[in-house]
Design an enzyme around this catalytic site. Structure first.
Site, PDB file in Angstrom:
ATOM      1  N   SER A   1     -86.176   0.704 -38.306  1.00  0.00           N
ATOM      2  CA  SER A   1     -87.148   1.208 -39.374  1.00  0.00           C
ATOM      3  C   SER A   1     -86.491   2.066 -40.479  1.00  0.00           C
ATOM      4  O   SER A   1     -86.972   2.358 -41.549  1.00  0.00           O
ATOM      5  CB  SER A   1     -88.128   2.136 -38.861  1.00  0.00           C
TER       6      SER A   1
ATOM      7  N   GLU B   1     -25.378  34.988 -31.465  1.00  0.00           N
ATOM      8  CA  GLU B   1     -25.184  33.477 -31.038  1.00  0.00           C
ATOM      9  C   GLU B   1     -23.550  33.055 -31.277  1.00  0.00           C
ATOM     10  O   GLU B   1     -23.259  32.265 -30.710  1.00  0.00           O
ATOM     11  CB  GLU B   1     -26.096  32.546 -31.975  1.00  0.00           C
TER      12      GLU B   1
END
Length: 785
Positions: free
Chosen positions: A478, A194
């Site tokens: 219930s 780079e």
């Protein structure tokens, strides 16, 4: 007139100004211009200097908070299929190896599994991975050891799964590393490919720029860039990626400032952590620390020369040179980096040849999806009570939760398939609009701890984010009845309960006057059953008997019991509360049942276990919050009765569907048939299922028809390889065989018996006879009806 005067004045002013300018010498004019220009340049550079130093010396990166599942503990006796061990390893980025595993790999040969565990930072205990050898007997772990030291292991922890992250904008995944932890061959590879003159230039490299310009002119277009590592860092950290003249000027100036202000080592370390190196689904891979995990499942310090060259080669175009995209292109790029390194004498010829010969091993990777969006929303809401949003999206907190990913996925499949099957079986449930579709929710809790192991707040999070577990208030119907029965079974101030499992209740019509109105409850099948035991009333979920028990036990006492069990919603003192006509969240019901399953010890529901900062320091730890709120003997008796609901009562379909482990549970159906429930639990796991419509359309289905099949499917898969265990009775419980019809002690003349649990001292003393509990009474019962 006014305009004319203004024009004359303006002309006079400009004439005067022109005369004055002529009197000023050219040297002075140049000097003034230079001073002004220098001032502007000074302000410009000062501004850029402040921008650079403010970020570089402050918080460089916004680190998302990460939300993890619970970890997985391996131990002798556990079945690897029941915990989906292979799936877990795959999701954690472990890779199958044919040779001896390196870190992050595993191998299975016959009845032996070798796993080389990852390093991981647990709360207060950074963990260094080591190789574990697991010996199997069929699919069950028989023995474990560290296969290097041969030390026997009695348990071993596999790290938690990453569920999701909390971030602003895009999800950028980083694993920050120090330059000292980065191998030299990686930094050499980066600099070589780079910016070979990185250690010589002053932030920008005139030679590279000139070379790039000549190449671009020669090729008639932009074919080569001249950016240094410092310029790349500036572009990524401070600027946008728009290609404009002013951006390039800012980039160059800021690069010079950065190079002048900071050392090359500081710049390189920032670059190593900043640079973009690939994509995993919607998650960006940034920095070499994260890239080494993503591509090679190892720490950056463990990278080989060839691996370092491959990663350095990605910088120019990560998604083109990625081995996941094109392995041949990736190899060619890697080899170019290696040849450049040898050319610049960064590596020797033999190192170059060895690295060239190293194979690129393609590894499968898992796209990080949010597998538990409703649970994550629930966790995030809790986090927001203690942490600002800005902290959650940028400070890199790690949140360790109670979620079991295997149970979560099992629940997702059960809910999705169960609702689809209901729509197939009952076409009237199908809706045209997605946001009006049949909905469902699942909550899974570990009763002994209160840990939420799975949470599905709806059918599809993409369609609706409303969490029906934590936010929806629905009538429980219930499923509220066990609160009534528990109140009836609990010892009164005199030490004795008003009811026992063999108490006889008259299941016959009743009318209650309340608020100047008559209310006459009816049973689900519109029938009455005469004298029955409390067990029969609960197993058959008889409304009339339940209301009579509630009247005897006292509605005020029932409300007190409900609150003790963990129900926080306001409860009305009305007779119909016995049938669940109030509105509660499924989470409240789940906590109440967890208290019953946990011998009357109420657990606080927990979703977050620990929170640590980015450095591994614990900043929040959630301990277990438990309180004994109701009688352990009464809750055990109730659990014993609820086992009968599954074995002989309204939930018998559980057994018919093939779930044969010991469990207790209760179906729930509201009187208007708009809500269907089933809550059931084993000694180690509780699961709640709700089915209904958000817009309260009528289901016309009972809990056993709509919710129970989903619960059964979930529990069969969640516990399929686990041995069944029974609920342990506390002290003060005695078992007696009693006649199902009379509730008296059973003998040979009353063959229809059941083993009943009693609080010691409340068991029946009288034996049944053919008159009281045998065949004659059975015939009488028929004719009396």
């Amino acid at each position: 007139m006014k305009n004319e005067k203004f024009k004359i004045k303006a002309k006079e002013f400009f004439a005067y100004f022109k005369k004055k300018i002529k009197k000023v010498s050219k040297a002075k004019l140049f000097l003034y211009t230079a001073i002004g220009f220098s001032f502007v340049i000074f302000i410009y550079i000062t501004f850029l200097y402040l921008v650079v130093t403010d970020k570089f010396e402050g918080k460089k990166w916004a680190l998302p908070s990460k939300i993890y599942s619970d970890s997985l503990t391996l131990y002798p006796g556990i079945d690897i299929n029941s915990i989906d061990l292979s799936g877990r390893l795959k999701r954690l980025n472990y890779h199958r190896a044919s040779a001896e595993p390196k870190q992050g790999e595993y191998r299975q040969e016959g009845n032996i599994i070798d796993i080389y565990l990852h390093n991981f930072i647990y709360p207060n205990k950074p963990f260094t991975g080591f190789p574990v050898r697991v010996y199997l007997k069929n699919t069950q772990i028989e023995k474990m050891e560290n296969y290097l030291t041969k030390e026997e292991l009695f348990s071993s922890e596999i790290e938690p799964e990453l569920i999701t992250a909390i971030f602003e904008g895009g999800w950028q995944e980083r694993n920050l590393v120090k330059l000292s932890a980065v191998p030299k061959h990686l930094t050499d590879a980066i600099v070589t490919i780079e910016d070979i003159r990185f250690y010589e230039h002053f932030g920008i490299d005139p030679r590279s720029i000139a070379r790039a310009i000549m190449a671009n002119i020669k090729n008639v277009g932009v074919s080569q860039g001249g950016s240094t590592i410092t310029q790349q860092l500036v572009k990524n950290m401070f600027l946008s990626h728009k290609r404009t003249f002013w951006r390039k000027i800012n980039e160059a100036v800021m690069a010079v400032i950065l190079d002048a202000r900071y050392s090359k080592e500081e710049i390189l370390e920032a670059y190593i952590n900043e640079i973009y190196l690939g994509q995993r689904g919607s998650v960006g891979i940034f920095g070499f620390g994260e890239a080494s995990h993503f591509y090679f499942s190892k720490e950056v310090s463990q990278l080989t020369l060839a691996e370092s060259a491959l990663l350095a080669g990605l910088i120019r175009s990560p998604n083109s040179y990625s081995p996941y995209v094109n392995i041949n292109k990736s190899r060619t790029r890697r080899n170019l980096v290696l040849s450049k390194m040898m050319e610049k004498e960064k590596i020797a010829n033999d190192e170059y040849k060895t690295a060239l010969a190293e194979q690129i091993i393609m590894r499968e990777y898992q796209i990080k999806d949010n597998d538990a969006p409703y649970f994550v929303d629930y966790v995030r809401k809790q986090l927001q009570e203690n942490y600002p949003e800005s902290v959650l999206t940028s400070e890199g907190l790690q949140i360790f939760t109670t979620l079991d990913p295997n149970l979560q996925r099992t629940g997702e499949r059960a809910l999705k398939n169960g609702l689809a099957e209901l729509e197939r079986k009952y076409p009237s449930l199908k809706r045209k609009e997605q946001d009006e579709s049949l909905q469902g929710a699942i909550l899974v809790i570990q009763p002994q701890t209160g840990y939420i192991k799975a949470m599905l707040g709806g059918r599809d999070y993409k369609i609706t984010q409303f969490n029906r577990i934590a936010q929806a208030k629905r009538q429980p119907g219930s499923v509220f009845k066990p609160v009534v029965y528990l109140t009836a079974l609990m010892p009164m101030p005199d030490g004795k309960p008003k009811f026992t499992p063999s108490s006889i209740i008259d299941d016959s019509p009743i009318t209650i006057n309340f608020d100047n109105k008559d209310w006459s409850p009816q049973n689900y099948d519109k029938k009455y059953y005469g004298n029955i035991t409390l067990r029969t009333a609960l197993e058959k979920s008889l409304n009339v008997s339940t209301v009579k028990i509630a009247q005897e036990a006292g509605v005020d006492n029932i409300i007190s019991t409900a609150k003790a069990l963990g129900i926080a919603s306001p409860l009305q003192n009305i007779p119909s509360i016995a049938l669940g006509t109030i509105e509660l969240t499924p989470l409240e019901i789940g906590v109440a049942y967890s208290t019953i399953a946990n011998s009357g010890i109420r657990p606080v529901p927990i979703s977050i276990k620990d929170v640590i900062d980015k450095d591994g320091n614990v900043i929040e730890k959630k301990g277990l919050e438990m309180e004994q709120v109701v009688s352990p003997q009464a809750t055990f008796v109730l659990t014993h009765l609820l086992k009968g609901v599954i074995d002989n009562g309204t939930a018998m379909a559980v057994r018919q569907a093939g779930f044969n482990k010991i469990a207790a549970g209760k179906t729930g159906t509201t009187s208007d048939y708009k809500d269907a429930w089933f809550v059931g639990y084993t000694p180690e796991l509780l699961c709640l299922v709700w089915v209904g419509f958000d817009q309260s359309d009528v289901l016309n289905l009972s809990g056993s028809q709509a919710a129970l099949p989903i619960w059964t499917d979930f529990m069969k898969n969640a516990l399929k390889e686990k041995e069944s265990s029974d609920f342990l009775p506390p002290q003060g419980i005695i078992f007696k065989k009693v006649d199902r019809k009379s509730g008296l002690l059973a003998n040979s003349s009353c063959p229809d018996s059941v083993e009943e649990a009693f609080i010691e001292g409340t068991e029946p003393k009288e034996e049944c006879s053919s008159e009281k509990g045998g065949i004659i009474k059975w015939f009488r019962g028929i004719f009396e009806k």
